[in-house]
Design a protein around this motif. Sequence first.
Motif, PDB file in Angstrom:
ATOM      1  N   SER A 225     124.776 116.073  66.577  1.00 35.98           N
ATOM      2  CA  SER A 225     125.492 117.273  66.141  1.00 35.98           C
ATOM      3  C   SER A 225     126.250 117.952  67.287  1.00 35.98           C
ATOM      4  O   SER A 225     127.231 118.644  67.066  1.00 35.98           O
ATOM      5  N   SER A 226     125.767 117.771  68.535  1.00 36.56           N
ATOM      6  CA  SER A 226     126.452 118.442  69.645  1.00 36.56           C
ATOM      7  C   SER A 226     127.623 117.613  70.177  1.00 36.56           C
ATOM      8  O   SER A 226     128.383 118.067  71.008  1.00 36.56           O
ATOM      9  N   ARG A 227     127.742 116.374  69.698  1.00 31.01           N
ATOM     10  CA  ARG A 227     128.830 115.508  70.173  1.00 31.01           C
ATOM     11  C   ARG A 227     130.127 115.751  69.426  1.00 31.01           C
ATOM     12  O   ARG A 227     130.131 115.920  68.223  1.00 31.01           O
ATOM     13  N   LYS A 228     131.215 115.751  70.192  1.00 37.94           N
ATOM     14  CA  LYS A 228     132.532 115.845  69.566  1.00 37.94           C
ATOM     15  C   LYS A 228     133.373 114.722  70.158  1.00 37.94           C
ATOM     16  O   LYS A 228     132.970 114.085  71.137  1.00 37.94           O
ATOM     17  N   THR A 229     134.548 114.525  69.593  1.00 36.84           N
ATOM     18  CA  THR A 229     135.445 113.486  70.103  1.00 36.84           C
ATOM     19  C   THR A 229     136.852 114.051  70.174  1.00 36.84           C
ATOM     20  O   THR A 229     137.242 114.838  69.316  1.00 36.84           O
ATOM     21  N   LYS A 230     137.571 113.686  71.222  1.00 36.39           N
ATOM     22  CA  LYS A 230     138.997 114.055  71.238  1.00 36.39           C
ATOM     23  C   LYS A 230     139.778 113.056  72.081  1.00 36.39           C
ATOM     24  O   LYS A 230     139.179 112.186  72.750  1.00 36.39           O
ATOM     25  N   SER A 231     141.095 113.220  72.066  1.00 39.10           N
ATOM     26  CA  SER A 231     141.963 112.267  72.754  1.00 39.10           C
ATOM     27  C   SER A 231     141.667 112.249  74.251  1.00 39.10           C
ATOM     28  O   SER A 231     141.501 113.310  74.879  1.00 39.10           O
ATOM     29  N   ILE A 232     141.647 111.064  74.799  1.00 36.01           N
ATOM     30  CA  ILE A 232     141.351 110.914  76.231  1.00 36.01           C
ATOM     31  C   ILE A 232     142.411 111.617  77.086  1.00 36.01           C
ATOM     32  O   ILE A 232     142.138 112.046  78.206  1.00 36.01           O
ATOM     33  N   GLU A 233     143.600 111.757  76.513  1.00 36.23           N
ATOM     34  CA  GLU A 233     144.704 112.415  77.227  1.00 36.23           C
ATOM     35  C   GLU A 233     144.398 113.888  77.518  1.00 36.23           C
ATOM     36  O   GLU A 233     144.968 114.479  78.425  1.00 36.23           O
ATOM     37  N   ASP A 234     143.506 114.481  76.721  1.00 35.72           N
ATOM     38  CA  ASP A 234     143.231 115.915  76.885  1.00 35.72           C
ATOM     39  C   ASP A 234     142.325 116.223  78.073  1.00 35.72           C
ATOM     40  O   ASP A 234     142.228 117.362  78.499  1.00 35.72           O
ATOM     41  N   PHE A 235     141.633 115.186  78.583  1.00 41.58           N
ATOM     42  CA  PHE A 235     140.634 115.465  79.625  1.00 41.58           C
ATOM     43  C   PHE A 235     141.243 115.494  81.024  1.00 41.58           C
ATOM     44  O   PHE A 235     142.273 114.887  81.292  1.00 41.58           O
ATOM     45  N   LYS A 236     140.550 116.210  81.908  1.00 43.11           N
ATOM     46  CA  LYS A 236     140.904 116.191  83.341  1.00 43.11           C
ATOM     47  C   LYS A 236     139.597 116.232  84.128  1.00 43.11           C
ATOM     48  O   LYS A 236     138.538 116.578  83.570  1.00 43.11           O
ATOM     49  N   LEU A 237     139.694 115.884  85.416  1.00 43.56           N
ATOM     50  CA  LEU A 237     138.487 115.894  86.252  1.00 43.56           C
ATOM     51  C   LEU A 237     138.451 117.146  87.113  1.00 43.56           C
ATOM     52  O   LEU A 237     139.494 117.640  87.545  1.00 43.56           O
ATOM     53  N   HIS A 238     137.248 117.638  87.394  1.00 36.86           N
ATOM     54  CA  HIS A 238     137.089 118.759  88.328  1.00 36.86           C
ATOM     55  C   HIS A 238     137.406 118.242  89.735  1.00 36.86           C
ATOM     56  O   HIS A 238     137.087 117.093  90.064  1.00 36.86           O
ATOM     57  N   SER A 239     138.012 119.093  90.575  1.00 33.59           N
ATOM     58  CA  SER A 239     138.471 118.620  91.895  1.00 33.59           C
ATOM     59  C   SER A 239     137.327 118.137  92.799  1.00 33.59           C
ATOM     60  O   SER A 239     137.528 117.267  93.646  1.00 33.59           O
ATOM     61  N   ILE A 240     136.119 118.641  92.622  1.00 32.38           N
ATOM     62  CA  ILE A 240     135.003 118.242  93.507  1.00 32.38           C
ATOM     63  C   ILE A 240     134.666 116.753  93.340  1.00 32.38           C
ATOM     64  O   ILE A 240     134.090 116.126  94.231  1.00 32.38           O
ATOM     65  N   HIS A 241     135.088 116.162  92.211  1.00 32.99           N
ATOM     66  CA  HIS A 241     134.812 114.740  92.004  1.00 32.99           C
ATOM     67  C   HIS A 241     135.403 113.874  93.116  1.00 32.99           C
ATOM     68  O   HIS A 241     134.890 112.803  93.416  1.00 32.99           O
ATOM     69  N   SER A 242     136.497 114.363  93.733  1.00 27.87           N
ATOM     70  CA  SER A 242     137.138 113.543  94.769  1.00 27.87           C
ATOM     71  C   SER A 242     136.215 113.348  95.967  1.00 27.87           C
ATOM     72  O   SER A 242     136.419 112.462  96.783  1.00 27.87           O
ATOM     73  N   LYS A 243     135.189 114.186  96.095  1.00 25.09           N
ATOM     74  CA  LYS A 243     134.270 114.054  97.238  1.00 25.09           C
ATOM     75  C   LYS A 243     133.079 113.160  96.918  1.00 25.09           C
ATOM     76  O   LYS A 243     132.246 112.895  97.772  1.00 25.09           O
ATOM     77  N   ILE A 244     132.970 112.738  95.679  1.00 27.77           N
ATOM     78  CA  ILE A 244     131.792 111.961  95.281  1.00 27.77           C
ATOM     79  C   ILE A 244     132.140 110.478  95.239  1.00 27.77           C
ATOM     80  O   ILE A 244     133.148 110.095  94.640  1.00 27.77           O
ATOM     81  N   PRO A 245     131.343 109.629  95.916  1.00 25.33           N
ATOM     82  CA  PRO A 245     131.670 108.206  95.974  1.00 25.33           C
ATOM     83  C   PRO A 245     131.804 107.586  94.588  1.00 25.33           C
ATOM     84  O   PRO A 245     131.061 107.954  93.671  1.00 25.33           O
ATOM     85  N   ARG A 246     132.771 106.667  94.468  1.00 29.09           N
ATOM     86  CA  ARG A 246     132.930 105.939  93.211  1.00 29.09           C
ATOM     87  C   ARG A 246     131.824 104.902  93.089  1.00 29.09           C
ATOM     88  O   ARG A 246     131.168 104.545  94.054  1.00 29.09           O
TER      89      ARG A 246
END
Length: 342
Positions: free
Chosen positions: A29-50
Amino acid sequence: MEIWRELGMTTSQCELGNIQGERDSSSPSSRKTKSIEDFKLHSIHSKIPRMCENVRESFREDIKENGIREPVKVNPKDEDEILDGRERYKEAFDLGIEELPYEVANLNGISPVEYIIKSALLRRHLSKSQKAMLAVELKPELEEEAEKRKLRTLKKGEKDPDVEKKINILYYHTDQEDLVIDPMAGGASTVDACLIMGRDCRAYDIKPSRDDILKNDIREGYRKKANGADLILLDPPYGDKMVDEYGGHGFTGGSDEVGENLDQLAEESYEALSTGGKVAFIFGNTKSKKGNGDIWAPDLYQLFRDKGFETEFVYHAPYKGHSNPSGEIQQKSRDIYIFKKE
Ligand SMILES: C[S@@+](CC[C@H](N)C(=O)[O-])C[C@H]1O[C@@H](n2cnc3c(N)ncnc32)[C@H](O)[C@@H]1O
């Protein structure tokens, strides 16, 4: 170049694991779905190893076969911003998947940046050494967040002795990703130490001082809350020393009352832990303020031994500013007993 490579990691240091499957605890019930185009990443992700290349390959195959099973977690204040799930998002994007399942992250009182760092440190696709390096690398960001939230602990450039004490306990007696329970969390030093050290933490207090501590009276039982813990950290009030601050909580009484409550606590802790689980019990000898009977830490130590705990280690942690003319050879300190269920 991949960040993990910059950090000096090789692919052989990457851990393989079932990256998608087991962490999906969301309710449909808490899950939703939307177009992948709508998402963005938070800038702190750039500091986290892939994710490492060899892990990524099996991850990609899994997504091709099963789709995205675990929803990405988004910022409650901006539902387009991904806080946890960067790899799923990127792989899905590359594979041409058009819709992404998502759900709103439960921040439990911490900030989005702290949530991202905590999620990264708990992720199984980073090796232990990567996580340790990451924790050190991201400490300034955590400190900045602490400044913003005006936390008593974790302030920039300051060493909080309570947090440092907990960091030491975690360093020597737990592993990364272990679950730590603090049922009398007070000023949240355990919560902050867990954040720095990449341990999962559940904290409770009869009078929570922060949103990431849940309200609970330990005398009403905490066995269920402590289930699955790798370490239970018990730092109760010391007798009636703080009676004016914590008065009427049961743990602020004299030797009989405290002894009885701690006996119960020792028993419940033993029952809640699996074999190998530990308790860190912190206590300072207390001369009663109100003539309720003095309390000596070694007597309380014995309560835990009587329940069946083995002793893993004993520390003496000096009180700040309590040295006397005899200096280091005689200083007031509290004891930290580390018990293990064997
Ligand atoms: C010594 S302090 C904990 C110190 C903490 N580790 C810190 O770093 O700030 C003891 C805490 O126990 C809490 N407490 C006292 N009685 C309690 C009870 N019955 N159930 C839950 N918490 C209780 C108090 O509110 C207080 O925050």
